[in-house]
Design an enzyme around this catalytic site. Structure first.
Site, PDB file in Angstrom:
ATOM      1  N   HIS A 317     -31.061  19.271 -37.837  1.00  0.00           N
ATOM      2  CA  HIS A 317     -30.877  18.521 -39.014  1.00  0.00           C
ATOM      3  C   HIS A 317     -32.003  18.275 -39.532  1.00  0.00           C
ATOM      4  O   HIS A 317     -32.497  17.557 -40.581  1.00  0.00           O
ATOM      5  CB  HIS A 317     -29.759  17.553 -38.932  1.00  0.00           C
ATOM      6  CG  HIS A 317     -29.343  16.913 -40.105  1.00  0.00           C
ATOM      7  ND1 HIS A 317     -29.411  15.681 -40.512  1.00  0.00           N
ATOM      8  CD2 HIS A 317     -28.556  17.533 -41.061  1.00  0.00           C
ATOM      9  CE1 HIS A 317     -28.836  15.571 -41.846  1.00  0.00           C
ATOM     10  NE2 HIS A 317     -28.289  16.686 -42.235  1.00  0.00           N
ATOM     11  N   HIS A 547     -29.215  12.162 -51.583  1.00  0.00           N
ATOM     12  CA  HIS A 547     -29.082  12.801 -50.214  1.00  0.00           C
ATOM     13  C   HIS A 547     -30.128  12.022 -49.223  1.00  0.00           C
ATOM     14  O   HIS A 547     -30.145  12.659 -48.094  1.00  0.00           O
ATOM     15  CB  HIS A 547     -29.427  14.279 -50.715  1.00  0.00           C
ATOM     16  CG  HIS A 547     -29.274  15.234 -49.606  1.00  0.00           C
ATOM     17  ND1 HIS A 547     -30.283  15.738 -48.609  1.00  0.00           N
ATOM     18  CD2 HIS A 547     -28.286  15.753 -48.840  1.00  0.00           C
ATOM     19  CE1 HIS A 547     -29.816  16.433 -47.635  1.00  0.00           C
ATOM     20  NE2 HIS A 547     -28.458  16.660 -47.951  1.00  0.00           N
TER      21      HIS A 547
END
Length: 661
Positions: A317, A547
């Site tokens: 990630h 985000h």
């Protein structure tokens, strides 16, 4: 963990997601609706788009918890790859996806190919219809859409998907007779309808950079957002600008990320740098890895490094760029995926390092260290990949002077750690830095902590399992003193509400990047009392869904910060780590990366919160918090956005509804 979902394909219907945008039908992007006027762009040339069959691109969004199943392939296989890092995965049944047949796209963004169906259906958006239903029907709809919070059960059975589509198009009802117990499987996420037809060209002056590196104190930036007043992009930055000659004469680069659209990524490099070597660090496996490699076939300068993911449900990630120039070296740590949607109408953040010069000849490689030990920690993070492809980059970092760095690196790498290694990664690393480099403040218990994120993992049946125990202890650490006697500091969690998403620039499709599932939400209803709405008038981004992920400690009047962190880590144990074996071991599932801003590294006692972030004021000494302080607590009518339940009572900003099945 990568899991492959094979789903059925059927012509003309798409029950998994009946949501599409109106862009291909409209000639103007400025429109009036019952929910206000939403100007996305001044361009009226959106109808001039290439045929769907030749230039469709799909995209993947991030989630801390997904699991999928394999169903029988029938007409044509669509490989849907999801990644899961839930701490307690819940496997549910997945309805088959029925989509229009389309030729295979020329390039695919890694992730769920089911997203491709949304592009094909963009010309037929599901419009909001208000036909004044009867009170009984209205009550039924309200129960279906709002009643998810009334149950604490996580045993979703076949009744959750009463109508299933089979190859012949006939609907079948769930079996009433007893049958063998089925393995629970997670519902596949509805695809987001972003596609080439959704996007419009940015204004001519969109990429005019107004950043003066010499005047930047914190080097923390937000991304540019299409559709905002120009002043709210003055001082923000786009990926094209990061990769432009303005920052250096590029020789080679590395892109660490979760999602990639390689053709789009290559286009972001300026023509003079477009054939310079690029190394992509990713976490794809098997079919998704093969598709990623296939994307790069036209680009001989693109190479790959696969991150090792040895613990189930972990993901790669981390989002970082390493940029090697003729003039030196630079590090960029950010929250955006390498796909266009993430750089378009979402709120993202990034830290851009100074330009690091080469160390003079004769200086030892241990030289060039910063007071924050950034050089040592970056090398240690890269070494954790155990990847030969990164060895030359580790050597390049050793050869450069990183002493002009004022932030601390906080990473996560998969593994189980004991002893001193427990404080190397995740939230225990944050706790260690806060203990060693901050000081207690008067009235400390009145200083709340704020967590802001775009995805939520499973944290247990009550707050004491992780959130209000080990994680809150980390976030409330200030200095080496013991725990003060008195009430615990407040924890405020900022996560978009349904109405935040509905009224956003993207409308309901923005929810495709906010993957909080009904299965997880029902197990932790206690969490929702912590929630606060997304609001960002200070940056002009109230309608650009976040985000970005940020965590901070603020003064009671919300004018000062004890510390600030921007990171890729969402609110999940997989990202931050969880204690095991009576707190003698910590387990981390995923790769994550962020930077911590501590006042002591800037010769300050606290950071002053900057009131007006845009247009950027080069003389300001305040810290640019990306959203409004104090955040506003959910009202009694607010609900957190859940990606896999329908929203049909009110239209979004484009007049559409969200109906997963």
């Amino acid at each position: 963990m990568s899991i492959v979902l094979h789903v059925k394909v059927k012509v003309h219907t798409f029950p998994s997601l009946l949501l599409e945008t109106q862009y291909s039908r409209r000639q103007k992007m400025s429109q009036q609706s019952a929910h206000g006027r939403w100007t996305v762009s001044s361009s009226d040339d959106d109808d001039d788009v290439p045929p769907r069959s030749s230039n469709i691109k799909t995209e993947r969004v991030e989630t801390p918890e997904q699991d999928t199943i394999k169903t029988e392939p029938v007409t044509r296989k669509i490989a849907c790859v999801f990644h899961s890092n839930t701490d307690t995965p819940d496997v549910k049944s997945v309805p088959s996806l029925a989509v229009k047949k389309e030729p295979k796209p020329s390039a695919l963004v890694m992730g769920s190919e089911a997203r491709q169906t949304a592009h094909a259906n963009q010309q037929q958006p599901v419009k909001y219809e208000n036909n004044n239903p009867s009170p009984a029907v209205k009550r039924k709809r309200e129960t279906e859409e709002a009643g998810w919070a009334l149950s604490s059960s996580d045993d979703d059975n076949d009744n959750n998907h009463k109508d299933r589509v089979i190859p012949s198009g006939q609907k079948i009802q769930p079996k009433t007779q007893s049958s063998p117990k089925r393995v629970k499987k997670e519902v596949a996420r509805p695809p987001s309808p972003h596609g080439r037809m959704y996007y419009i060209d940015e204004p001519a002056d969109y990429f005019e950079t107004s950043i003066n590196e010499e005047a930047e104190t914190y080097r923390f930036y937000l991304n540019k957002v299409v559709g905002l007043d120009k002043k709210y992009n003055t001082g923000a930055i786009h990926i094209r600008e990061i990769l432009s000659p303005m920052f250096g004469t590029l020789k080679e680069s590395v892109q660490f990320n979760y999602c990639f659209d390689i053709p789009w990524m290559v286009e972001q490099y300026p023509p003079e740098f477009r054939d310079k070597p690029v190394l992509i660090v990713h976490g794809e496996k098997r079919e998704s890895k093969a598709r990623l490699i296939q994307q790069a076939q036209p680009y001989a300068h693109v190479r790959f490094c696969q991150a090792k993911l040895d613990i189930a449900f972990g993901t790669h990630h981390t989002k970082m760029m390493l940029l090697w120039y003729v003039e030196g070296f630079r590090v960029v740590i950010l929250t955006s995926n390498m796909i266009r949607a993430d750089w378009y109408q979402k709120t993202q953040g990034m830290w851009i390092s100074p330009l690091y010069p080469v160390l003079p000849e004769g200086r030892p490689e241990t030289a060039g260290e910063s007071p924050t030990f950034f050089k040592r920690d970056l090398i240690e993070y890269l070494q954790a990949y155990r990847a030969p492809e990164l060895s030359e980059w580790i050597q390049r970092i050793r050869e450069h002077d990183l002493s002009d760095t004022s932030v601390y690196l906080i990473g996560s790498t998969p593994g189980r750690y004991v002893g001193a290694d427990m404080e190397k990664w995740g939230h225990l690393r944050l706790r260690k830095l806060l203990r060693e480099h901050t000081k207690p403040v008067p009235n400390e218990e009145a200083w709340p902590v704020i967590g802001q994120f775009s995805s939520i993992g499973s944290m247990g049946l009550d707050k004491t399992k992780w959130l209000a125990a080990e994680f809150q202890r980390t976030l409330t650490t200030l200095g080496k003193g013991g725990k003060s006697v008195g009430p615990e500091p407040q924890m405020l969690l900022v996560y978009p509400s349904v109405d935040n998403v509905r009224t956003s620039l993207e409308g309901y499709p923005a929810g495709g990047s906010l993957p909080y599932s009904i299965q997880t939400a029902q197990r932790q209803l206690w969490l929702h009392s912590y929630f606060h709405r997304w609001g960002a008038e200070t940056t002009g981004r109230s309608h650009a869904m976040p985000h970005i992920k940020t965590y901070m400690r603020v003064s009671p009047d919300f004018t000062q910060l004890a510390w600030f962190l921007v990171t890729s880590s969402n609110l999940s144990k997989a990202a931050w780590g969880g204690l095991e074996k009576n707190n003698t071991q910590v387990m981390v599932r995923s790769y994550e990366l962020g930077v911590l801003f501590l006042p002591s590294a800037f010769n300050l006692s606290t950071f002053r919160v900057q009131k007006n972030v845009f247009p950027a004021d080069e003389g300001s000494s305040g810290f640019p918090v990306p959203f409004d302080l104090p955040p506003q607590r959910y009202s009694s009518k607010d609900q957190p956005w859940i990606w896999n339940i329908p929203y049909t009572q009110s239209p979004d900003t484009h007049g559409n509804v969200w109906v997963p099945s």
